[in-house]
Design a protein around this motif. Structure first.
Motif, PDB file in Angstrom:
ATOM      1  N   TYR A 166       0.809  -1.212   0.000  1.00 13.98           N
ATOM      2  CA  TYR A 166       0.000   0.000   0.000  1.00 13.98           C
ATOM      3  C   TYR A 166       0.844   1.265   0.000  1.00 13.98           C
ATOM      4  O   TYR A 166       0.371   2.310  -0.441  1.00 13.98           O
ATOM      5  N   ARG A 167       2.057   1.195   0.501  1.00 10.00           N
ATOM      6  CA  ARG A 167       2.916   2.373   0.461  1.00 10.00           C
ATOM      7  C   ARG A 167       3.369   2.673  -0.970  1.00 10.00           C
ATOM      8  O   ARG A 167       3.635   3.818  -1.321  1.00 10.00           O
TER       9      ARG A 167
ATOM     10  N   PRO B  58      -1.043   2.927  -3.486  1.00 17.87           N
ATOM     11  CA  PRO B  58      -2.037   3.179  -2.430  1.00 17.87           C
ATOM     12  C   PRO B  58      -3.418   2.598  -2.728  1.00 17.87           C
ATOM     13  O   PRO B  58      -4.059   2.054  -1.842  1.00 17.87           O
ATOM     14  N   HIS B  59      -3.884   2.726  -3.969  1.00 18.02           N
ATOM     15  CA  HIS B  59      -5.236   2.296  -4.304  1.00 18.02           C
ATOM     16  C   HIS B  59      -5.166   1.272  -5.421  1.00 18.02           C
ATOM     17  O   HIS B  59      -4.305   1.357  -6.312  1.00 18.02           O
TER      18      HIS B  59
ATOM     19  N   VAL C 163      -7.660   0.893   5.590  1.00 15.73           N
ATOM     20  CA  VAL C 163      -7.841   0.237   4.292  1.00 15.73           C
ATOM     21  C   VAL C 163      -9.335   0.042   4.087  1.00 15.73           C
ATOM     22  O   VAL C 163      -9.998  -0.645   4.871  1.00 15.73           O
TER      23      VAL C 163
ATOM     24  N   ARG D 287      -4.362   9.160   0.210  1.00 20.21           N
ATOM     25  CA  ARG D 287      -3.064   8.521   0.427  1.00 20.21           C
ATOM     26  C   ARG D 287      -2.268   9.183   1.531  1.00 20.21           C
ATOM     27  O   ARG D 287      -1.768   8.525   2.442  1.00 20.21           O
TER      28      ARG D 287
ATOM     29  N   TYR E 262      -6.456   4.003   2.252  1.00 18.04           N
ATOM     30  CA  TYR E 262      -6.145   3.259   1.042  1.00 18.04           C
ATOM     31  C   TYR E 262      -7.389   2.504   0.580  1.00 18.04           C
ATOM     32  O   TYR E 262      -8.147   1.976   1.400  1.00 18.04           O
TER      33      TYR E 262
END
Length: 453
Positions: free
Chosen positions: A173-174, A177-178, A285, A321, A326
């Motif tokens: 996710y870093r 992000p999406h 999330v 973000r 996320y």
């Protein structure tokens, strides 16, 4: 007698090798396959490189020396082997390019290399200028997915599937992000989502779910969810609350940016990850199952609710973000037929995962603006391999993956075991699922258990 014993031993070894190759290809590779493959690659290397057009003609200097010394014309030179390393799934061959060669030459010849070296799969990637790495898979790692015991998970980084080159596929996710996850019914999309939730359950993260199928997919995992909505009306309110929470987090970041002449630039923050640990908000999330249910409408009131939902999702995708929010958007399709704002939402989803789809248009929705090759790979996914998918990102890179089968019972057990990690966010308290407390059923001791006789 000795010859008979040797013959019997060789026959027994050959039988065991064939049985392992048929039933346990991973064991066969670790016991017999590695040695055979290494010998094959080293023996055939020069001839294979020449046959695949991966050699370069001799330099003018070598030709001049051969002419002056009356020696035969030197042969074409193959790339020099820097390292050959076996792995649990195949071989990694690192070569030094000759002048005039390009990494694309090896990518274009990957299928010919696969047949020449008798490997399951060959992928090429550039390590640095002049060095190319060929990652060769010795057997079909996607036929029976076995995740390694040590996967290298990290903060907001979840091992989710196995790649066709034998590496672990991570949902980071870093980095992305999406993400968008599309797939037809029975394609393995829900199992992918289940693995994702089970992986995040062990981390310090707030899980927020929207499941408009009355919660049948996410409700069993609800003990690990900070907030859960099972209908469009509740989803609209939940998304509004997330947008307000995002605004509050930005106010916190603004207060803690430390924009003064006495503070070095390295300590100035613009997202939650540079905040001090005691001030850092819990990352969130948001998992949306069947996003089309949020975009469909039949009345004017439902249309207003739909616009409200899509607007909130687009805002979270554009701005979430830095606030640690996320998105994981799942559905069978995510195209313009769902109405305005959908293509804007899709453009914000960097990560793309496409399981088996029913038509090429659905594959184009995921990869049409990224890579035509990924579209072709998506529509070629077989129906007898649920969980197989094509994963890529907005850079154009893609790879085939397959998620290991995770039963709902095991996923529920993982979420229940990590229920103590579920954070309480004041902005989302109204949407926290209300569940009965877990009651352990006493198991009678062996000496007091009733007889079955």
């Amino acid at each position: 007698m000795n010859e008979t014993a040797l013959t019997v031993t060789l026959a027994l070894v050959a039988t065991v090798a064939l049985l392992l190759r048929w039933q346990r290809p991973a064991w066969y590779w670790m016991t017999f396959g590695i040695a055979i493959a290494v010998v094959r690659v080293l023996v055939r290397y020069s001839s294979v490189m020449n046959a695949c057009g991966l050699t370069v003609p001799p330099s003018r200097f070598r030709l001049s020396v051969a002419r002056m010394t009356n020696r035969p014309v030197p042969e074409s030179r193959a790339p020099r082997i820097l390292r050959l390393r076996p792995t649990r799934t195949g071989l990694v061959l690192r070569v030094k390019l000759r002048p005039g060669q390009d990494a694309f030459d090896f990518s274009a010849a990957s299928d010919r290399l696969r047949h020449s070296f008798v490997m399951q799969n060959v992928t090429a990637r550039e390590i640095r200028s002049g060095v190319v790495e060929l990652r060769m898979t010795g057997y079909d790692v996607l036929k029976r997915v076995q995740m390694p015991a040590l996967t290298g998970a990290g903060v907001m980084r979840v091992p989710i599937a196995m790649r066709e080159d034998g590496e672990v596929f991570y949902r980071d996710y870093r980095q992305s992000p999406h993400a968008l996850n599309v797939g037809a019914t029975q394609s393995g999309k829900s199992v992918y989502q289940r693995n994702l939730v089970a992986g995040l359950a062990t981390q310090d993260v707030a899980l927020v779910g929207i499941d408009c199928k009355q919660g049948v997919e996410l409700a069993p995992l609800a003990r690990r969810f900070t907030a859960l909505a099972d209908n469009p009306d509740t989803a609209a309110e939940l998304l509004d609350a997330l947008v307000e929470h995002m605004a509050d987090v930005y106010q916190l970041i603004r207060r803690e940016q430390r924009l003064s002449a006495d503070v070095p630039d390295a300590e100035i923050t613009a997202d939650i990850w540079d905040l001090p640990a005691h001030l850092r908000p819990t990352p969130i999330v948001l998992v949306v199952d069947e996003v089309a249910e949020l975009a469909l409408f039949a009345t004017k009131d439902e249309e207003k609710r739909r616009d409200r939902i899509i607007t909130a999702l687009v805002r979270l995708a554009q701005l979430g973000r830095a606030a640690g929010i996320y998105l994981e958007i799942c559905g069978q399709r995510l195209g313009s037929e769902l109405g305005k704002g959908i293509t804007m939402l899709r453009a914000q989803l960097t990560g793309r995962t496409a399981h088996r789809v029913n038509d090429e248009t659905s594959a184009n929705m995921a990869f049409g603006d990224i890579s035509p090759d990924a579209v072709l790979a998506t529509i070629q996914i077989r129906t007898d391999r649920p969980g197989t998918a094509v994963a890529g990102d907005s850079s154009g890179g893609w790879v085939r993956i397959r998620t290991p089968h995770l039963t709902l019972r095991r996923a529920v057990n993982t979420c229940n075991a990590n229920a103590h990690r579920t954070p309480a966010l004041p902005a989302l308290d109204a949407f926290r699922p209300v569940l009965p407390s877990l009651v352990k059923v006493p198991v009678p001791a062996a000496d007091t258990a009733p007889s079955l006789a």
